[in-house]
Design a protein around this motif. Structure first.
Motif, PDB file in Angstrom:
ATOM      1  N   GLY A  90      -5.213  -3.838  -2.449  1.00 19.27           N
ATOM      2  CA  GLY A  90      -6.519  -4.443  -2.705  1.00 19.27           C
ATOM      3  C   GLY A  90      -6.419  -5.948  -2.721  1.00 19.27           C
ATOM      4  O   GLY A  90      -5.733  -6.546  -1.879  1.00 19.27           O
ATOM      5  N   THR A  91      -7.063  -6.561  -3.717  1.00 22.89           N
ATOM      6  CA  THR A  91      -7.017  -8.017  -3.842  1.00 22.89           C
ATOM      7  C   THR A  91      -6.207  -8.375  -5.085  1.00 22.89           C
ATOM      8  O   THR A  91      -6.544  -7.979  -6.215  1.00 22.89           O
ATOM      9  N   ASN A  92      -5.108  -9.096  -4.829  1.00 22.12           N
ATOM     10  CA  ASN A  92      -4.224  -9.519  -5.928  1.00 22.12           C
ATOM     11  C   ASN A  92      -3.797  -8.331  -6.792  1.00 22.12           C
ATOM     12  O   ASN A  92      -3.822  -8.387  -8.016  1.00 22.12           O
ATOM     13  N   GLY A  93      -3.423  -7.274  -6.147  1.00 21.73           N
ATOM     14  CA  GLY A  93      -2.979  -6.092  -6.868  1.00 21.73           C
ATOM     15  C   GLY A  93      -1.463  -5.998  -6.906  1.00 21.73           C
ATOM     16  O   GLY A  93      -0.733  -6.849  -6.398  1.00 21.73           O
ATOM     17  N   SER A  94      -0.928  -4.949  -7.549  1.00 20.31           N
ATOM     18  CA  SER A  94       0.514  -4.727  -7.623  1.00 20.31           C
ATOM     19  C   SER A  94       0.766  -3.233  -7.744  1.00 20.31           C
ATOM     20  O   SER A  94      -0.119  -2.463  -8.113  1.00 20.31           O
ATOM     21  N   SER A  95       2.003  -2.847  -7.435  1.00 17.78           N
ATOM     22  CA  SER A  95       2.373  -1.441  -7.514  1.00 17.78           C
ATOM     23  C   SER A  95       3.863  -1.341  -7.755  1.00 17.78           C
ATOM     24  O   SER A  95       4.661  -2.106  -7.176  1.00 17.78           O
ATOM     25  N   ASN A  96       4.265  -0.416  -8.621  1.00 15.03           N
ATOM     26  CA  ASN A  96       5.678  -0.145  -8.861  1.00 15.03           C
ATOM     27  C   ASN A  96       6.095   1.055  -8.023  1.00 15.03           C
ATOM     28  O   ASN A  96       5.458   2.113  -8.094  1.00 15.03           O
ATOM     29  N   ILE A  97       7.136   0.891  -7.256  1.00 11.17           N
ATOM     30  CA  ILE A  97       7.589   1.962  -6.370  1.00 11.17           C
ATOM     31  C   ILE A  97       9.090   2.170  -6.548  1.00 11.17           C
ATOM     32  O   ILE A  97       9.803   1.316  -7.091  1.00 11.17           O
ATOM     33  N   THR A  98       9.566   3.336  -6.099  1.00  9.68           N
ATOM     34  CA  THR A  98      10.996   3.647  -6.066  1.00  9.68           C
ATOM     35  C   THR A  98      11.423   3.758  -4.599  1.00  9.68           C
ATOM     36  O   THR A  98      10.816   4.494  -3.816  1.00  9.68           O
ATOM     37  N   VAL A  99      12.454   3.023  -4.246  1.00 11.50           N
ATOM     38  CA  VAL A  99      12.914   2.976  -2.862  1.00 11.50           C
ATOM     39  C   VAL A  99      14.308   3.580  -2.780  1.00 11.50           C
ATOM     40  O   VAL A  99      15.189   3.262  -3.597  1.00 11.50           O
ATOM     41  N   GLN A 100      14.493   4.487  -1.806  1.00 12.14           N
ATOM     42  CA  GLN A 100      15.800   5.096  -1.553  1.00 12.14           C
ATOM     43  C   GLN A 100      16.535   4.283  -0.482  1.00 12.14           C
ATOM     44  O   GLN A 100      15.993   4.031   0.591  1.00 12.14           O
TER      45      GLN A 100
ATOM     46  N   ASN B  61      13.974   0.567  -8.326  1.00  8.57           N
ATOM     47  CA  ASN B  61      12.582   0.391  -8.727  1.00  8.57           C
ATOM     48  C   ASN B  61      12.148  -1.021  -8.344  1.00  8.57           C
ATOM     49  O   ASN B  61      12.794  -2.005  -8.727  1.00  8.57           O
ATOM     50  N   VAL B  62      11.058  -1.104  -7.612  1.00  9.02           N
ATOM     51  CA  VAL B  62      10.608  -2.383  -7.055  1.00  9.02           C
ATOM     52  C   VAL B  62       9.128  -2.564  -7.373  1.00  9.02           C
ATOM     53  O   VAL B  62       8.335  -1.623  -7.231  1.00  9.02           O
ATOM     54  N   LYS B  63       8.756  -3.754  -7.801  1.00  7.08           N
ATOM     55  CA  LYS B  63       7.356  -4.098  -8.007  1.00  7.08           C
ATOM     56  C   LYS B  63       6.869  -4.914  -6.822  1.00  7.08           C
ATOM     57  O   LYS B  63       7.487  -5.917  -6.444  1.00  7.08           O
ATOM     58  N   VAL B  64       5.768  -4.455  -6.223  1.00  7.03           N
ATOM     59  CA  VAL B  64       5.178  -5.125  -5.068  1.00  7.03           C
ATOM     60  C   VAL B  64       3.840  -5.707  -5.494  1.00  7.03           C
ATOM     61  O   VAL B  64       2.980  -4.996  -6.019  1.00  7.03           O
ATOM     62  N   SER B  65       3.660  -7.013  -5.308  1.00  6.97           N
ATOM     63  CA  SER B  65       2.414  -7.689  -5.672  1.00  6.97           C
ATOM     64  C   SER B  65       1.856  -8.394  -4.455  1.00  6.97           C
ATOM     65  O   SER B  65       2.604  -8.933  -3.623  1.00  6.97           O
ATOM     66  N   GLY B  66       0.521  -8.395  -4.340  1.00  4.52           N
ATOM     67  CA  GLY B  66      -0.107  -9.077  -3.230  1.00  4.52           C
ATOM     68  C   GLY B  66      -1.470  -8.527  -2.949  1.00  4.52           C
ATOM     69  O   GLY B  66      -2.106  -7.904  -3.807  1.00  4.52           O
ATOM     70  N   SER B  67      -1.932  -8.690  -1.731  1.00  8.34           N
ATOM     71  CA  SER B  67      -3.247  -8.226  -1.318  1.00  8.34           C
ATOM     72  C   SER B  67      -3.139  -7.534   0.035  1.00  8.34           C
ATOM     73  O   SER B  67      -2.268  -7.866   0.853  1.00  8.34           O
ATOM     74  N   GLY B  68      -4.028  -6.591   0.262  1.00 10.49           N
ATOM     75  CA  GLY B  68      -4.114  -5.944   1.557  1.00 10.49           C
ATOM     76  C   GLY B  68      -3.288  -4.687   1.659  1.00 10.49           C
ATOM     77  O   GLY B  68      -2.724  -4.185   0.679  1.00 10.49           O
ATOM     78  N   ASN B  69      -3.224  -4.183   2.872  1.00  4.75           N
ATOM     79  CA  ASN B  69      -2.441  -2.984   3.163  1.00  4.75           C
ATOM     80  C   ASN B  69      -1.010  -3.402   3.484  1.00  4.75           C
ATOM     81  O   ASN B  69      -0.776  -4.157   4.435  1.00  4.75           O
ATOM     82  N   VAL B  70      -0.066  -2.916   2.719  1.00  6.29           N
ATOM     83  CA  VAL B  70       1.330  -3.359   2.829  1.00  6.29           C
ATOM     84  C   VAL B  70       2.222  -2.166   3.156  1.00  6.29           C
ATOM     85  O   VAL B  70       2.099  -1.103   2.531  1.00  6.29           O
ATOM     86  N   THR B  71       3.099  -2.373   4.117  1.00  4.39           N
ATOM     87  CA  THR B  71       4.112  -1.368   4.462  1.00  4.39           C
ATOM     88  C   THR B  71       5.473  -1.883   4.018  1.00  4.39           C
ATOM     89  O   THR B  71       5.838  -3.027   4.310  1.00  4.39           O
ATOM     90  N   ILE B  72       6.222  -1.054   3.300  1.00  2.00           N
ATOM     91  CA  ILE B  72       7.563  -1.414   2.828  1.00  2.00           C
ATOM     92  C   ILE B  72       8.582  -0.797   3.788  1.00  2.00           C
ATOM     93  O   ILE B  72       8.646   0.428   3.941  1.00  2.00           O
ATOM     94  N   LEU B  73       9.362  -1.653   4.429  1.00  2.00           N
ATOM     95  CA  LEU B  73      10.357  -1.218   5.403  1.00  2.00           C
ATOM     96  C   LEU B  73      11.754  -1.501   4.874  1.00  2.00           C
ATOM     97  O   LEU B  73      12.018  -2.592   4.340  1.00  2.00           O
ATOM     98  N   VAL B  74      12.665  -0.535   5.018  1.00  2.00           N
ATOM     99  CA  VAL B  74      14.075  -0.750   4.693  1.00  2.00           C
ATOM    100  C   VAL B  74      14.749  -1.324   5.929  1.00  2.00           C
ATOM    101  O   VAL B  74      14.700  -0.727   7.023  1.00  2.00           O
TER     102      VAL B  74
END
Length: 404
Positions: free
Chosen positions: A30-40, A5-18
């Protein structure tokens, strides 16, 4: 697979790469937003990292990295990177992957290994509890290759369906390609008319049989100019094209050049073929050109005849052997000391090998074919020549030929 489980914080369109290669998530923060994601993350026993890449559509391009701990998840199929080795000639990288079917599912599973740009390089089916080491090659292109591995399960229709996430993620940089092969014609050596061309077996080549079943055929032709007809091959060398091996299985021959046959500016091709009981091997080609440089003066030693040291019989092969300067041509004289009405046989010329040894064979016949008890005493001498220089005749070796 391992889940984090990873929390990503920041702004803009973000791609999470393994590992910076395959996409796990695409987020709009968005602007100064965050999101909790699950990464395999692959359970391949290796360290992995997450790379967050802002594509810059809502601001400056930026990246962030997160190192992940190794996952302890077992899973249905384990893929382990065992290492790589370099082929000494082609410089290709041979990669080894260990695939293990853990037996959680009793059905067979297929291990698939893919490399972007190369496609699927391996696809192997394993039964429950089976382990196998898989090997594939990366080209010698000096590129960093990302290797993905996953498992596939068979479908009722006879096909396969793959896992959504990779079970192996590793990066291997391949080797730089080997240098281009040298053009043997462009790099052909030059000789001057009167110089001796020494031809011999390549160092490390497979020794030839010395029981008479193997020999080398040496041929030459003048290299044709563009558009001219190709001339036929002709026998060449001291041994007139038929070269027998030395006692160590190597072979050698010499070609004595001259200004009439080998004028300055002429170009020549040599062909060697190894024969065993009249069956030919693949041909080997060598090349040389004729120039006008001064002929090097050789350090030429007078040869010695060391054998045979015992009486010999008529009508059998007798081998004369001795020492001399490598590459030099040995010629012989034969003198009969029993005043026979016919001269003795003269051994054919031969070439001194790289080891400084030479040999030549001869068959002597009785003076009177009807009298095999007749005795004959022959004295053999040898002299060497190289690059137009010649030695004095060697000391004589006496050989007695006797009949039955």
């Amino acid at each position: 697979m391992g889940s984090f489980n990873v929390k990503v914080s920041g702004s803009g369109n973000v791609t999470i790469l393994v590992d910076g290669f395959y996409s796990a998530w695409t987020l709009n923060l968005g602007t100064n937003g965050s999101s909790n994601i699950t990464v395999q993350v692959p359970n391949d026993g290796m360290d992995h990292r997450l790379v967050a890449v802002d594509d810059g559509t809502q601001g400056a391009v930026s990246t962030a990295e997160l190192q992940l701990p190794r996952t302890s998840c077992t899973g249905a199929l384990l893929l382990r990177y065992l290492g790589s080795a370099t082929h000494p000639v082609t410089k290709e990288t041979h990669v080894k992957i260990k695939a293990s079917h853990t037996g959680i599912h009793q059905e067979p599973l297929a291990a698939g290994i893919s490399v972007p740009g190369l496609g699927t390089v391996l696809f192997e089916t394993l039964n429950a509890k089976e382990e196998r080491v898989l090997t594939f090659k990366l080209p010698a292109d000096g590129v960093e290759h990302h290797i993905d591995g996953t498992h596939y399960r068979s479908t009722p229709g006879g096909g396969f369906t793959g896992s959504r996430y990779p079970h192996l993620s590793v990066t291997v940089r391949s080797n730089q390609p080997p240098p281009p092969a040298e053009d043997p014609i462009a790099s052909a050596p030059y000789f001057s008319p009167g110089e001796t061309v020494f031809v011999r077996s390549a160092p490390g080549s497979t020794p030839m049989a010395t029981d008479g079943s193997e020999w080398v055929l040496l041929e030459i032709r003048k290299r044709p100019e563009s558009g001219q007809p190709v001339p036929p091959w002709k026998l060449t060398g001291t041994e007139k094209g038929f070269v027998l091996p030395s006692q160590d299985g190597s072979w050698s021959s010499s070609i004595q050049t001259n200004s009439a046959t080998f004028p300055v500016g002429s170009k020549w091709d040599l062909r060697t073929r190894r024969f065993r009981e009249f069956r030919s091997s693949n041909e080997s080609l060598q090349y040389f050109n004729m120039g006008s440089a001064p002929i090097p003066k050789p350090q030429l030693d007078r040869p010695y005849i060391l054998a045979p040291l015992t009486n010999q019989s008529y009508d059998t092969w007798v081998t004369l052997a001795g020492t001399g300067t490598p590459g030099s041509i040995i010629e012989f004289s034969a003198t009969d000391k029993t005043a026979a009405p016919s001269p003795p046989q003269v051994p054919p010329p031969t070439t001194v090998g790289s080891d400084g040894m030479w040999s030549s064979r001869i068959t002597e016949h009785p003076v009177d074919p009807n009298n095999y008890y007749e005795y004959r005493h022959v004295v053999y001498r040898a002299r060497a020549s190289l690059n137009g220089e010649a030695t004095a005749w060697s000391d004589g070796l006496s050989v007695n030929y006797i009949g039955r």
